[in-house]
Design a protein around this motif. Sequence first.
Motif, PDB file in Angstrom:
ATOM      1  N   ASP A 195       0.852  -1.185   0.000  1.00 36.88           N
ATOM      2  CA  ASP A 195       0.000   0.000   0.000  1.00 36.88           C
ATOM      3  C   ASP A 195       0.893   1.243   0.000  1.00 36.88           C
ATOM      4  O   ASP A 195       2.084   1.171   0.347  1.00 36.88           O
ATOM      5  CB  ASP A 195      -0.936  -0.010   1.212  1.00 36.88           C
ATOM      6  CG  ASP A 195      -0.195   0.176   2.525  1.00 36.88           C
ATOM      7  OD1 ASP A 195       0.167   1.319   2.853  1.00 36.88           O
ATOM      8  OD2 ASP A 195       0.027  -0.831   3.219  1.00 36.88           O
ATOM      9  N   PRO A 196       0.367   2.410  -0.397  1.00 36.55           N
ATOM     10  CA  PRO A 196       1.200   3.606  -0.552  1.00 36.55           C
ATOM     11  C   PRO A 196       1.980   4.003   0.694  1.00 36.55           C
ATOM     12  O   PRO A 196       3.128   4.441   0.599  1.00 36.55           O
ATOM     13  CB  PRO A 196       0.181   4.688  -0.926  1.00 36.55           C
ATOM     14  CG  PRO A 196      -0.943   3.948  -1.549  1.00 36.55           C
ATOM     15  CD  PRO A 196      -1.031   2.647  -0.813  1.00 36.55           C
ATOM     16  N   VAL A 197       1.363   3.839   1.852  1.00 37.54           N
ATOM     17  CA  VAL A 197       2.052   4.234   3.087  1.00 37.54           C
ATOM     18  C   VAL A 197       3.264   3.336   3.336  1.00 37.54           C
ATOM     19  O   VAL A 197       4.361   3.811   3.625  1.00 37.54           O
ATOM     20  CB  VAL A 197       1.089   4.192   4.289  1.00 37.54           C
ATOM     21  CG1 VAL A 197       1.834   4.575   5.568  1.00 37.54           C
ATOM     22  CG2 VAL A 197      -0.091   5.137   4.067  1.00 37.54           C
ATOM     23  N   ALA A 198       3.070   2.025   3.199  1.00 34.56           N
ATOM     24  CA  ALA A 198       4.177   1.088   3.399  1.00 34.56           C
ATOM     25  C   ALA A 198       5.277   1.320   2.378  1.00 34.56           C
ATOM     26  O   ALA A 198       6.472   1.289   2.715  1.00 34.56           O
ATOM     27  CB  ALA A 198       3.666  -0.347   3.311  1.00 34.56           C
ATOM     28  N   LEU A 199       4.894   1.557   1.128  1.00 36.07           N
ATOM     29  CA  LEU A 199       5.891   1.775   0.073  1.00 36.07           C
ATOM     30  C   LEU A 199       6.729   3.013   0.356  1.00 36.07           C
ATOM     31  O   LEU A 199       7.967   2.974   0.266  1.00 36.07           O
ATOM     32  CB  LEU A 199       5.200   1.904  -1.285  1.00 36.07           C
ATOM     33  CG  LEU A 199       6.116   2.174  -2.480  1.00 36.07           C
ATOM     34  CD1 LEU A 199       7.176   1.093  -2.620  1.00 36.07           C
ATOM     35  CD2 LEU A 199       5.290   2.280  -3.760  1.00 36.07           C
ATOM     36  N   GLN A 200       6.075   4.117   0.732  1.00 32.16           N
ATOM     37  CA  GLN A 200       6.816   5.344   1.008  1.00 32.16           C
ATOM     38  C   GLN A 200       7.708   5.197   2.239  1.00 32.16           C
ATOM     39  O   GLN A 200       8.803   5.754   2.306  1.00 32.16           O
ATOM     40  CB  GLN A 200       5.846   6.522   1.186  1.00 32.16           C
ATOM     41  CG  GLN A 200       5.033   6.858  -0.052  1.00 32.16           C
ATOM     42  CD  GLN A 200       5.882   7.131  -1.276  1.00 32.16           C
ATOM     43  OE1 GLN A 200       6.952   7.744  -1.183  1.00 32.16           O
ATOM     44  NE2 GLN A 200       5.415   6.701  -2.440  1.00 32.16           N
ATOM     45  N   LYS A 201       7.247   4.399   3.201  1.00 32.73           N
ATOM     46  CA  LYS A 201       8.058   4.135   4.387  1.00 32.73           C
ATOM     47  C   LYS A 201       9.317   3.354   4.014  1.00 32.73           C
ATOM     48  O   LYS A 201      10.411   3.645   4.507  1.00 32.73           O
ATOM     49  CB  LYS A 201       7.237   3.365   5.419  1.00 32.73           C
ATOM     50  CG  LYS A 201       7.916   3.231   6.773  1.00 32.73           C
ATOM     51  CD  LYS A 201       6.996   2.556   7.787  1.00 32.73           C
ATOM     52  CE  LYS A 201       7.674   2.458   9.151  1.00 32.73           C
ATOM     53  NZ  LYS A 201       6.785   1.814  10.155  1.00 32.73           N
ATOM     54  N   PHE A 202       9.163   2.355   3.134  1.00 32.90           N
ATOM     55  CA  PHE A 202      10.325   1.598   2.658  1.00 32.90           C
ATOM     56  C   PHE A 202      11.306   2.517   1.935  1.00 32.90           C
ATOM     57  O   PHE A 202      12.520   2.450   2.146  1.00 32.90           O
ATOM     58  CB  PHE A 202       9.889   0.485   1.706  1.00 32.90           C
ATOM     59  CG  PHE A 202       9.259  -0.710   2.379  1.00 32.90           C
ATOM     60  CD1 PHE A 202       9.748  -1.202   3.579  1.00 32.90           C
ATOM     61  CD2 PHE A 202       8.177  -1.354   1.792  1.00 32.90           C
ATOM     62  CE1 PHE A 202       9.175  -2.306   4.198  1.00 32.90           C
ATOM     63  CE2 PHE A 202       7.587  -2.463   2.399  1.00 32.90           C
ATOM     64  CZ  PHE A 202       8.088  -2.935   3.605  1.00 32.90           C
ATOM     65  N   LEU A 203      10.774   3.381   1.067  1.00 33.59           N
ATOM     66  CA  LEU A 203      11.636   4.286   0.305  1.00 33.59           C
ATOM     67  C   LEU A 203      12.359   5.266   1.231  1.00 33.59           C
ATOM     68  O   LEU A 203      13.543   5.572   1.031  1.00 33.59           O
ATOM     69  CB  LEU A 203      10.802   5.048  -0.729  1.00 33.59           C
ATOM     70  CG  LEU A 203      10.239   4.203  -1.881  1.00 33.59           C
ATOM     71  CD1 LEU A 203       9.273   5.020  -2.716  1.00 33.59           C
ATOM     72  CD2 LEU A 203      11.355   3.659  -2.762  1.00 33.59           C
ATOM     73  N   ALA A 204      11.656   5.737   2.257  1.00 35.34           N
ATOM     74  CA  ALA A 204      12.276   6.651   3.219  1.00 35.34           C
ATOM     75  C   ALA A 204      13.397   5.962   3.978  1.00 35.34           C
ATOM     76  O   ALA A 204      14.445   6.571   4.273  1.00 35.34           O
ATOM     77  CB  ALA A 204      11.218   7.172   4.199  1.00 35.34           C
ATOM     78  N   GLU A 205      13.204   4.672   4.280  1.00 38.91           N
ATOM     79  CA  GLU A 205      14.241   3.893   4.950  1.00 38.91           C
ATOM     80  C   GLU A 205      15.467   3.745   4.048  1.00 38.91           C
ATOM     81  O   GLU A 205      16.609   3.789   4.511  1.00 38.91           O
ATOM     82  CB  GLU A 205      13.689   2.519   5.339  1.00 38.91           C
ATOM     83  CG  GLU A 205      14.625   1.667   6.176  1.00 38.91           C
ATOM     84  CD  GLU A 205      14.885   2.196   7.568  1.00 38.91           C
ATOM     85  OE1 GLU A 205      15.904   1.820   8.164  1.00 38.91           O
ATOM     86  OE2 GLU A 205      14.077   3.014   8.062  1.00 38.91           O
ATOM     87  N   MET A 206      15.219   3.599   2.736  1.00 37.64           N
ATOM     88  CA  MET A 206      16.328   3.511   1.785  1.00 37.64           C
ATOM     89  C   MET A 206      17.133   4.817   1.768  1.00 37.64           C
ATOM     90  O   MET A 206      18.361   4.801   1.723  1.00 37.64           O
ATOM     91  CB  MET A 206      15.794   3.219   0.383  1.00 37.64           C
ATOM     92  CG  MET A 206      15.193   1.833   0.218  1.00 37.64           C
ATOM     93  SD  MET A 206      14.554   1.601  -1.468  1.00 37.64           S
ATOM     94  CE  MET A 206      13.465   0.199  -1.236  1.00 37.64           C
ATOM     95  N   VAL A 207      16.420   5.930   1.806  1.00 37.77           N
ATOM     96  CA  VAL A 207      17.095   7.227   1.837  1.00 37.77           C
ATOM     97  C   VAL A 207      17.934   7.349   3.107  1.00 37.77           C
ATOM     98  O   VAL A 207      19.091   7.799   3.076  1.00 37.77           O
ATOM     99  CB  VAL A 207      16.067   8.373   1.756  1.00 37.77           C
ATOM    100  CG1 VAL A 207      16.755   9.724   1.980  1.00 37.77           C
ATOM    101  CG2 VAL A 207      15.366   8.364   0.400  1.00 37.77           C
ATOM    102  N   LYS A 208      17.349   6.918   4.225  1.00 40.84           N
ATOM    103  CA  LYS A 208      18.054   6.959   5.511  1.00 40.84           C
ATOM    104  C   LYS A 208      19.325   6.115   5.460  1.00 40.84           C
ATOM    105  O   LYS A 208      20.352   6.476   6.039  1.00 40.84           O
ATOM    106  CB  LYS A 208      17.125   6.448   6.613  1.00 40.84           C
ATOM    107  CG  LYS A 208      17.706   6.526   8.008  1.00 40.84           C
ATOM    108  CD  LYS A 208      16.705   6.005   9.032  1.00 40.84           C
ATOM    109  CE  LYS A 208      17.304   5.979  10.431  1.00 40.84           C
ATOM    110  NZ  LYS A 208      16.339   5.419  11.418  1.00 40.84           N
ATOM    111  N   GLU A 209      19.269   4.976   4.750  1.00 40.53           N
ATOM    112  CA  GLU A 209      20.421   4.080   4.615  1.00 40.53           C
ATOM    113  C   GLU A 209      21.375   4.524   3.503  1.00 40.53           C
ATOM    114  O   GLU A 209      22.305   3.804   3.148  1.00 40.53           O
ATOM    115  CB  GLU A 209      19.945   2.655   4.340  1.00 40.53           C
ATOM    116  CG  GLU A 209      19.265   1.977   5.513  1.00 40.53           C
ATOM    117  CD  GLU A 209      20.226   1.681   6.651  1.00 40.53           C
ATOM    118  OE1 GLU A 209      21.369   1.280   6.371  1.00 40.53           O
ATOM    119  OE2 GLU A 209      19.816   1.851   7.812  1.00 40.53           O
ATOM    120  N   GLU A 210      21.086   5.689   2.933  1.00 34.30           N
ATOM    121  CA  GLU A 210      21.922   6.292   1.887  1.00 34.30           C
ATOM    122  C   GLU A 210      21.992   5.450   0.618  1.00 34.30           C
ATOM    123  O   GLU A 210      23.029   5.357  -0.040  1.00 34.30           O
ATOM    124  CB  GLU A 210      23.336   6.570   2.426  1.00 34.30           C
ATOM    125  CG  GLU A 210      23.347   7.531   3.596  1.00 34.30           C
ATOM    126  CD  GLU A 210      24.746   7.847   4.100  1.00 34.30           C
ATOM    127  OE1 GLU A 210      25.668   7.034   3.844  1.00 34.30           O
ATOM    128  OE2 GLU A 210      24.911   8.897   4.733  1.00 34.30           O
TER     129      GLU A 210
END
Length: 457
Positions: free
Chosen positions: A148-163
């Motif tokens: 779902d959109p919320v989970a997807l954006q959360k995953f992407l934000a985690e990727m950004v956090k992990e550089e």
Amino acid sequence: MLKRLDIFLREIDEYKGVTEDSRKVKNGYVFVAVRGLHFDGHNFIKDAVKKGAACVIGEKDYKDLNTFYIKVKDSRIALGRIASAFYGYPSQKLKVIGVTGTDGKTTTSHLIYHLLTQAGKKVGLVSTIAAKIGAKEYETGLHVTSPDPVALQKFLAEMVKEECEYAVIEVTSHGIAQKRIEGTKFDIGIITNITSEHLDYHHSFEAYRETKLAFLRTAKDFVVLNKDDQSFSYLKSKLEDKKVVVYERSKEVAGILPGAYNESNLAGALAVMENLGINKKEALKTLHSFKLPTGRLQKVNLGQPFDIYIDFAHTPNALENVLSFLREKTKGSLVAVFGCAGERDATKRPKMAEISTRLADFSVFTAEDPRNEKIEDILAQMERGVKSRETKYVKIPERGEAIFYAINKVAQKGDTVVICGKGHEKSMAYDHTEYSWSDYEAVEMALKGKIKEIKRK
């Protein structure tokens, strides 16, 4: 009301969370009322407000909600945009590669992830099987390719956090049509193939193809098309304003992965690499360490005198590809165990039975997520695809019993048993309930002389 939504997005930091599930609402959350196939989120708005929703987004007119309300034309679009804003527009900080197609999405996604990682890039992955971000792995849900959109954006934000520099996302037609990828910026779109599937949802092959095309049109940098696919010319003609990269199977990829269909998946992944400036020859050298994803031609070796494979093949095209490959390499008899999902495209049921009874020496028709349909009815529809009275097959409704039968009553030394349709999945759907299930566990039990059972309510 879109203007009000835009103003609201600028103030998104004032809220504590976003959800479309009223059960997950907490004090200070944004609740987005979405109309689903079985439930309408608008019916749960009052519940969300009672739980402390600080803002409600919906498509209907409401008064006296005792909270801030914004009316929008499309709640699904709003949800994607709100989720993206809440997590800081993460896709804009990544090079995002979207992989779509009827079959081969998961393997191609994992190939791209592997090749980029081996090239020294920091990469995140969201596929049917799991999300991989840094050293962590997350489950992505049951029977859902695009979260779902919320989970997807959360995953992407985690990727950004992990550089991470890259994000590889497996994209399903349902995810496109239901706007689960709304709010995500895609730089590259690759399609594996388009065969007749999900017609229960899209109603026609043309509509299904247009859904895939709509996604490819969103790719900013370039799209990657399979020249061997029947829809290649059509898609290419509709993407003349895009940079189009073309791939096809060749000697260069022959024999590296099992099956012609996996050679095609590899060719597509390599085409992406080349256009990202990664040397193809160097990329090919790293494939010795690549393992096919769980449930994709997964070989089970527990000391039995015959081969056993577990595969996700659940479409006519995928089943034919897997059985054709195993037919060629099997010295003895080929035994296929598979079913067809309930409340899904019924037209493929006789087609898949015809394919199996043509290519396998023995077929076992069984359950694969019957949902609210009677499994006996599904098996009867499958049986219509049997063309010859001499064909060897049985109908066994319970999947555990079917696997036990194939392994203990049919298979002999030198044979091959392939169990299709579930692959990596960890549940089986009956009625509105997901029951714990694993084909691997069922095989393991069958080899010990036991039958894996589902105790339904």
